[in-house]
Every structure is written in C-alpha cells, then in structure tokens.
Design a protein around this motif. Structure first.
Motif, PDB file in Angstrom:
ATOM      1  N   ASP A 304       0.832  -1.205   0.000  1.00 33.73           N
ATOM      2  CA  ASP A 304       0.000   0.000   0.000  1.00 33.73           C
ATOM      3  C   ASP A 304       0.866   1.256   0.000  1.00 33.73           C
ATOM      4  N   ARG A 305       1.934   1.216   0.775  1.00 34.17           N
ATOM      5  CA  ARG A 305       2.818   2.380   0.860  1.00 34.17           C
ATOM      6  C   ARG A 305       3.515   2.638  -0.479  1.00 34.17           C
ATOM      7  N   LEU A 306       3.834   1.573  -1.204  1.00 39.08           N
ATOM      8  CA  LEU A 306       4.570   1.702  -2.475  1.00 39.08           C
ATOM      9  C   LEU A 306       3.648   1.680  -3.691  1.00 39.08           C
ATOM     10  N   ARG A 307       2.356   1.728  -3.477  1.00 41.16           N
ATOM     11  CA  ARG A 307       1.432   1.620  -4.605  1.00 41.16           C
ATOM     12  C   ARG A 307       1.664   2.692  -5.667  1.00 41.16           C
ATOM     13  N   PRO A 308       1.890   3.955  -5.304  1.00 40.13           N
ATOM     14  CA  PRO A 308       2.108   4.966  -6.368  1.00 40.13           C
ATOM     15  C   PRO A 308       3.283   4.606  -7.273  1.00 40.13           C
ATOM     16  N   GLN A 309       4.348   4.100  -6.686  1.00 44.97           N
ATOM     17  CA  GLN A 309       5.520   3.757  -7.497  1.00 44.97           C
ATOM     18  C   GLN A 309       5.278   2.477  -8.305  1.00 44.97           C
ATOM     19  N   LEU A 310       4.589   1.526  -7.697  1.00 44.02           N
ATOM     20  CA  LEU A 310       4.260   0.305  -8.436  1.00 44.02           C
ATOM     21  C   LEU A 310       3.375   0.620  -9.635  1.00 44.02           C
ATOM     22  N   GLU A 311       2.432   1.543  -9.451  1.00 45.47           N
ATOM     23  CA  GLU A 311       1.577   1.929 -10.582  1.00 45.47           C
ATOM     24  C   GLU A 311       2.372   2.678 -11.636  1.00 45.47           C
ATOM     25  N   GLU A 312       3.264   3.562 -11.203  1.00 49.42           N
ATOM     26  CA  GLU A 312       4.099   4.306 -12.155  1.00 49.42           C
ATOM     27  C   GLU A 312       4.928   3.351 -13.012  1.00 49.42           C
TER      28      GLU A 312
END
Length: 856
Positions: A304-312
């Motif tokens: 959840d914490r890394l979701r923005p980067q995983l989506e990027e």
C-alpha cells in the motif's frame, strides 16, 4: 529502473538427495557470461541479462535455470533454489579451487567452511552513484519484509533450526555484512570501503557484503538479504517490491524530503525477527518506532505504501497478485516444514524443493479446492496458507464437502444419540453433561508419534525415578537438584507414601498434556502423575466415530486405540509380582478403586473396568484381612489396586465408619497389595515441580530432554517473582495445585482489574503460583454448526511403566485431542472444551477395525 538478478543454485544428487560438488564439470558446459562459480563447489550462480520488466526477468530466470537443469539431469543432478539445502551438513563443503577463494578459507576458516548457503540478489538500475548510496539507506526499512518473503532455509546441518531463514544469520557473520550505517555521500561510501580493505579484514571491494550496496561492477543498486527462492514468481515479487522502494526513495531525494535512519540495533532486531518467523509470525513495522505486526499485514502495508511507485512502473496489478499468491501458499520455509511433518524425512523435503525449482514460475497447482470460508491462521495443523487442506486432511475435507450441510447436521444428530445411549458424560459442579465430540478427527503421522514416544517415555522414566528417590534416599535433594522445601511437606507430599516398599513403581500410568506451537514444535505443557483422566474417552470417541461415520476415509496404518486397553491391563498385571503373585494358577486380580457413581469421572471408571477387565470397586467393596486386600463379597484376593480416587486414600472410609483407606495403606506398606498411582504422587505433578523435570532427566537418566517444556517461572524464587509481577498481563499464571483449568489466568485476555488481583495473590503467597509464557496453541478445523472453523487444541497422551529402565516405559497407542471453545486457549471440558478422535498412524499397519462400530 532496469532489473537484473543473480541466483545461486544448490546442486543436488537426485539419487541420494545430498549436495553434489560437481559445479566445475557443469560450468564447463555453460556459457561463462551467464553462469559462474561460487565459493563452494556445490553451487552454480546465474546472472541474468539486464531487462526492463518483471515479465522479462521471469523469462530470464526460467531460461537460466533450464540451462543448468539441461546439463545437470543427464548426470543425475538437479538444482534447488533455497537458502540452505535441507540435507546439507558441514562435511559437504568443498572449496572451489581459485587463489582468491583459497585465501578466504585460510583467513576466515569456519566462516568459509559453513557457507553452504544460496541467496538471491536483485539489481535495480541507478545510474547516479551518489543517489544510489542515499537510496541504499532509505530503503532499509523495507528489507525485513523482503527477507520474510524469501525465507527458504529452516534446515541446517540436518536439523530444524527454528528459523525461517538460517541462511541470513549465517551470512551476517561476515565482518562486512549488514547495514552500512549513515553515509553522507558516495565519497563517504568509498572511504568506508577503502578503510575496511585497509584493515586487512576484507580483501577487496567484492567482499562488501552489505544488505544493499552499489554494485561493484554495474550502475545498479544491489539487494543482498534474500534467500534463494524455489518458486520463480516469489523472486519476481521481491524484484517488483524492491524496484518500487528504490523509486520511492529516489523521488523523496529529488523532493528534498528528510530521512531519519533507524538505529542500527532496531534494524538488526527487525531483520532477526524476519529471519526467525518469516511469514508465519510477526514482523516489525516500518515506522520510526517499530512495533510487531502480523506478517501478512506487514506485507500488505508495504504494498500500500509503495502503490504509487508500483503503478508508475506498471507493476501494481502483477505485484499485488504475486503477493496474494505467496501469502496464500506460505513461504518456502513453511512448505518445507509441512512436507517434513508428514514422514519426518529430509529426503522428502529436498525432493520437494528440487521439484519446485524445476517447475513452472508460479509453482505447482493446488491439489484440491481451497476452504474459502475457513479463517486460516498460522499454526493450523490441517489447513495451510491459502486455505489449502494439507495432504493428510484432503480426503476428509472432500468427504464433508460431498456430504453437504444437511448431511453434516444428520451426522451430528446421530453423534448426540450415540453419546446419550452410551452415557458418555462428565460432571461439573454436580451437573451431568454430555461429553462434546467434534466429528473432524485429528491426524498424527507415524513420524510425529515416534518422536513423541521417545520424548514422553524419557520424561516418564525420570519422573518415576524422582518419585522413588524422594520417598526414599532423597539423593536429588542431597545433591541440590531440587530444594527440600519444594518437595518434603510441600504441595502433593504425603508422609504415608514413605512407607511403601522400596523400588515399587508409584506411577505406572502417567498422562502428559502437549501442545504444538505455531512453528509445529511439540511442547509438554503439564505432567499428570496422580490420576490422569481421558483414557476411556479416547477409546469411546473412536467407537463413536466408527458407529456414526463408518465411511469416513481412514488413512493406512491407523492404530486401533483398543490396543491401548490391552496394554493398560498388561501393565497393571505386571506389577502383581511384587505381591507374590496370585493365590492359584489364575491371573492376578486387578481392581479399579473408585469413589463411585457420584464421581465426575464415573463414565471413565466404569468404561475402563469393562474394557480392560478390571474389577470395579468402591470403599464398601473392600476388606483388608490377613495382610491382603479382598473383595468384601467374593473374598477374592486383589493384587493390584488402581487408585482413581478424588481424595486421599487414607481418608477413605466405609458407610459403616471403618477406615478402610488406612487399612489398605498398611497392607500396601507390607507388600500385600500394589497401589497403582500411589498416594503422594502429587509431589511430581505439582506445577512448580514441572520446572525441574528437564534437570531430573539429566540427573537420573544422563540424557538431554527430547521434548521441550514451556518456559516457566517459579514465583517462589525472589528474582523470578519480580519479573512475573511486572508481566502478569503478558503471562499465563496457574496455581501449583490446580487442575481442570481452574485458577488459570491468561494475562493478555484478562481485564486490568483481574490482572491486578492476580498480581496481589502472587505477591501475598508466591509459593502457590507459577507463571508460563503464552504459547499460541496450534489449531484444527472444528465444526461450529455445519461450518468448519479453527479452534485451538492440545493433546493428552499416556505412558505405561513397569520400571525406570530402558524398555520399561511405553507410550499408549491412543491419545485424546482436547478442543478449546471458540476464541479461547483453555481446552478443559470443565471449562467448555470438547474433544476429537485422534488418528495416530503407524509405520506397521495396525488398522482400526471398523466392522464392529458398536464396540464400546
């Protein structure tokens, strides 16, 4: 944000399942740009091409594994991508012949010789070395989760270490392993490395074995903490999470966000916790002041914490799916232990990890559909991660699925009718209650039963030796093994017991309460030496199952618990020789001495008497006459009295007022009758004495305990009492003379007021209490209505003794599984618990006879 990986693979001889030191021969057939040697000749290292996507990395790992397999299989070898090969032993180490490796062995000695380990290194492209050094420090908080996801090394030197990743602890012994500590720049990193080399402790920059480091040969940041992963998709998950963490740190650096590093001891603690429990226990969260968090929740919090980067990076959906899969099936360490528990064979474990390493990227498909509505928890014996029934329970689950809700309900009604017809009841506070039996049995493998047999017979022999000693010479007291005030005159001590003949076996029937913790290890929770109960309930439960569920699939080698009834009688008869034998050529007479119909254990007493051919007697049925004990009605001599009394023998009187108990004691003291489970045995199962049993095993048998005890504190000891009083809310506290769950307080489940009251009780009378660490009991599927849910369980097992020597103790071939109420850890029937049929398997086929279901 490019990706790459280095994977270390053990070479396994497919016939012996041992490590094979034939890496040089295989490497001669493989392209050197993709494959290389390692310190040990039992390992091949693979190096992927630089790729840009997780899917491409998956393809590379599969390609390189296939390359090794293709040259290994024709010569009888396989590969295993695990932190430690389960059957590896120190003697397997063979050094790869290079000058550099030779120098390392000369300098580091044992440290090199124990490096039979394999890891997974993930590289993420970071072109700016200055930024790479800063990123390395910022992503340290994610490392415990990454290590936990990879854990695949529970076995080392042929034994279960208790760790999910022993490889990581072995690796941390290198002088340059671990975290670098805060570094201001790339120049500071280079200076640190130069200083390390300058000390002579490490030879070159390749020996900078930091958790994360700028690569010595590529513009990448390298993750080095993970075990090798047999399932490729687990490695892909780690790569995806690590790349996202690198990207998140890079963005923070670009935005000028401050970073507060964790203190080095906290980071070490978090890594140790991940190595210890993997995905089965708790991890420390990634906050500034870390707290324990359930491993699955910690993994999800990281995603959840890394979701923005995983989506990027386009990885969110794939990484989420892969994380769900690994949490569902568990880590490799979990799966290895589950395989070992089936037969206790490390060869099976090695074969399993080789099959996974050679197999598809996603691992083998599940054998049967999951129990989708089952609340899976760590430590469940029957249902593993992903709600997948374990092999021993798959046929049982399939049976209940086929039966359906209405069929289950019908079987439960038949069960209740059987219990009522056979009077299978117990009494609590004067109320007669139906003995609750759950219809999902427990399965114990032949391997586990053999291990329990060795450990419990050892424990029983030591306890019996103590009983004979403490009522005789008291050598253990004289030699300082146990304090005199702990036994003589203490709880359970009976002065009249000193009168019994020297050498007489005082506790021919012992009971032991065992638990399995969440890692699968057995522990003795309590010893029962006075009048252990539950034996007849165990046999009756099997008769009930045979009557109600004759078509429930039985595994091969299922032991018939009625064999234990024969052993019980044989054990009691064996002690009759001490009375001079029988009066004629007939067999000695053995009687079960009961308080009668009003006793809470009346069902057990009458059932044992009927099935074991024992004479069932009460106080008015006995005469002490002419130095022997006789039946008052038939005048038949009784040679052995198996005492199942609620009170003390010497206090027993007849309706006419005759003190028959005292008279029987006089006869026993003169050798005219044997008292099985004699007066005074309570001195050995006093809960305070439990603490001394490991020492008694060493003292009397000169052996180490084969089954561990639960960590226990003596509140009578001032130093231990202080610690207990501070932690009453974290511990289980028990009265030393308690039984049936009475007086037990589970601190974490108690109110503040209750904890305070118990603290005061302990402070006022410390000699009356003990405290134990909370051990989360294993669980088993149990019916709540027509649905299965996990309930905590323990195991009551019985040992029969004819003496204290080798071969004079045997584990009875039956056991009673006790089940706690929902949400509770207390299994006693008097506290609302129930029971299960216990299916003990044997290597020798001793099949249960299901043709006579009304055998009770």
């Amino acid at each position: 944000m490019t990706l790459g990986a280095e994977e270390e693979l053990h070479l396994i001889d497919l016939e012996s399942w041992k490590l094979s030191a034939r890496a040089p021969q295989l490497l001669a057939k493989l392209p050197p740009e993709s494959y290389g040697a390692e310190l040990q000749r039992t390992t091949v290292e693979t190096n992927t091409e630089v790729v840009r996507s997780l899917d491409a990395l998956r393809g590379e790992l599969l390609r390189l594994r296939k390359g090794v397999v293709d040259v290994a299989e024709p010569v009888g070898l396989g590969v295993a991508a695990v932190g430690t090969a389960p059957r590896s032993v120190f003697a397997d180490f063979e050094l790869t012949s290079t000058g550099r490796f030779g120098r390392m062995q000369e300098q580091y000695r044992l440290l090199v010789d124990e490096q039979l380990i394999c890891g997974l290194q993930i590289h993420v492209g970071v072109a700016d070395r200055e930024v790479a050094v800063q990123i390395a420090q910022r992503v340290e908080r994610e490392l415990p989760v990454l290590l936990a996801l990879s854990t695949s090394s529970p076995y080392w030197n042929g034994s279960d270490t208790g760790y999910a990743s022993i490889r990581s602890l072995i690796w941390q012994r290198w002088p340059s392993a671990g975290a670098t500590g805060p570094l201001a720049s790339a120049a500071a990193y280079d200076e640190l490395l130069s200083d390390l080399i300058g000390t002579g402790v490490i030879a070159d920059s390749k020996m900078a074995y930091f958790d994360i480091r700028p690569s010595s040969h590529a513009p990448t940041l390298e993750l080095r903490v993970c075990d090798a992963c047999p399932i490729v998709d687990d490695a892909i998950l780690i790569a995806g999470v690590f790349r996202a963490a690198v990207r998140a740190a890079e963005l923070d650096i670009e935005a000028g966000r401050p970073y507060l590093p964790l203190p080095a001891p906290i980071h070490r603690a978090a890594m140790w916790q991940a190595a210890r429990s993997g995905l089965r226990g708790k991890l420390l969260d990634a906050s500034d002041h870390p707290k324990p968090m359930v491993a699955a929740e910690a993994v999800q919090a990281t995603l959840d914490r890394l979701r923005p980067q995983l989506e990027e990076l386009g990885d969110w959906e794939e990484v989420s799916e892969l994380a769900g899969a690994v949490l569902a099936r568990g880590s490799s360490a979990d799966r290895q232990r589950a395989i070992f528990a089936e037969r206790g064979e490390l060869d099976d474990v090695v074969e399993h990890v080789v099959r996974e390493t050679h197999g598809p990227a996603s691992g083998p498909p599940p054998a049967i559909p999951a129990l989708t509505r089952y609340a899976v928890r760590a430590g469940d014996e029957a249902v593993g991660p992903g709600a997948q029934p374990r092999p021993a329970y798959q046929d049982l689950v399939a049976y209940w699925r086929q039966l359906g809700y209405s069929g289950i309900e019908q079987k439960q009604r038949e069960r209740d009718r059987w219990i009522d017809e056979h009077g299978m009841t117990f009494t609590v506070h004067g109320e007669e209650l139906r003995f609750p039996v759950d219809l999902m049995p427990r399965v114990i493998s032949a391997y586990e039963w053999n291990e329990l047999s060795a450990g419990l017979t050892q424990r029983a022999r030591a306890i019996e030796a103590f009983l004979q000693d403490v009522y005789g010479e008291r050598r253990a007291v004289r030699d300082g093994i146990v304090p005199e005030n702990q036994v003589v005159g203490g709880t359970g001590w009976r002065e009249e017991a000193t009168r019994l003949p020297s050498g007489a076996v005082r506790a021919p029937i012992m009971g032991f309460d065992l638990i399995r913790n969440e890692f699968g290890g057995w522990r003795v929770l309590e010893d029962n030496v006075r009048t252990p109960s539950g034996f007849a309930f165990a046999t009756a439960t099997r008769h009930l199952m045979d009557a109600v569920l004759p078509d429930l699939p039985r595994p091969a080698g299922l032991i018939d618990p009625d064999l234990a009834v024969l052993s019980l009688r044989e054990t009691l008869v064996a002690h009759a020789d001490r009375t001079g034998g029988s009066d004629s050529s007939s067999e000695p007479v053995v009687a079960l001495f009961s308080d009668g119909v009003g006793t809470p254990a009346w069902f057990e007493h009458r059932t044992l008497a009927n099935t074991a051919d024992l004479l069932l007697v009460g106080p008015d049925d006995l005469l002490a006459d002419g130095g022997v004990v006789r039946h008052a009605g038939t005048r038949e001599r009784i040679h052995v009295l198996y005492l199942r009394l609620d009170g003390e023998l010497v206090d027993i009187g007849t309706k006419s007022g005759m003190r028959i108990g005292e008279a029987i004691m006089d006869v026993a003291a003169a050798g005219g009758v044997v008292l099985a489970n004699a007066p005074g045995n309570g001195v050995a199962d006093d809960k305070a004495m439990y603490c001394y049993v490991p020492e008694l095993i060493g003292y009397y048998l000169d052996e180490r305990p084969l089954i561990e005890s639960v960590p226990t504190y003596r509140t009578s000891d001032a130093a231990e009492r202080r610690g207990v009083l501070e932690r009453v809310g974290e511990l289980v506290t028990k009265p030393v003379d308690g039984y049936g769950g009475r007086g037990v307080l589970i601190g974490p489940a108690a109110t503040a007021a209750t904890v305070a009251a118990r603290r005061a009780e302990i402070a006022d009378h410390p000699e009356n209490w003990i405290a134990q660490e909370v051990v989360t009991l294993s669980s088993l599927p149990t019916f709540s209505g027509q649905l299965l849910g996990p309930r905590h369980v323990d195991l009551r097992a019985f040992v029969f003794l004819t003496g204290t020597g080798e071969g004079q103790a045997q584990l009875a071939p039956l056991a009673l599984t006790r089940v706690a109420p929902e949400g509770s850890l207390v299994v006693n029937s008097s506290q609302g618990g129930g029971a299960k049929d216990t299916w003990i398997l044997s290597d020798v086929a001793q099949h249960a006879d299901t043709t006579n279901p009304d055998g009770a």
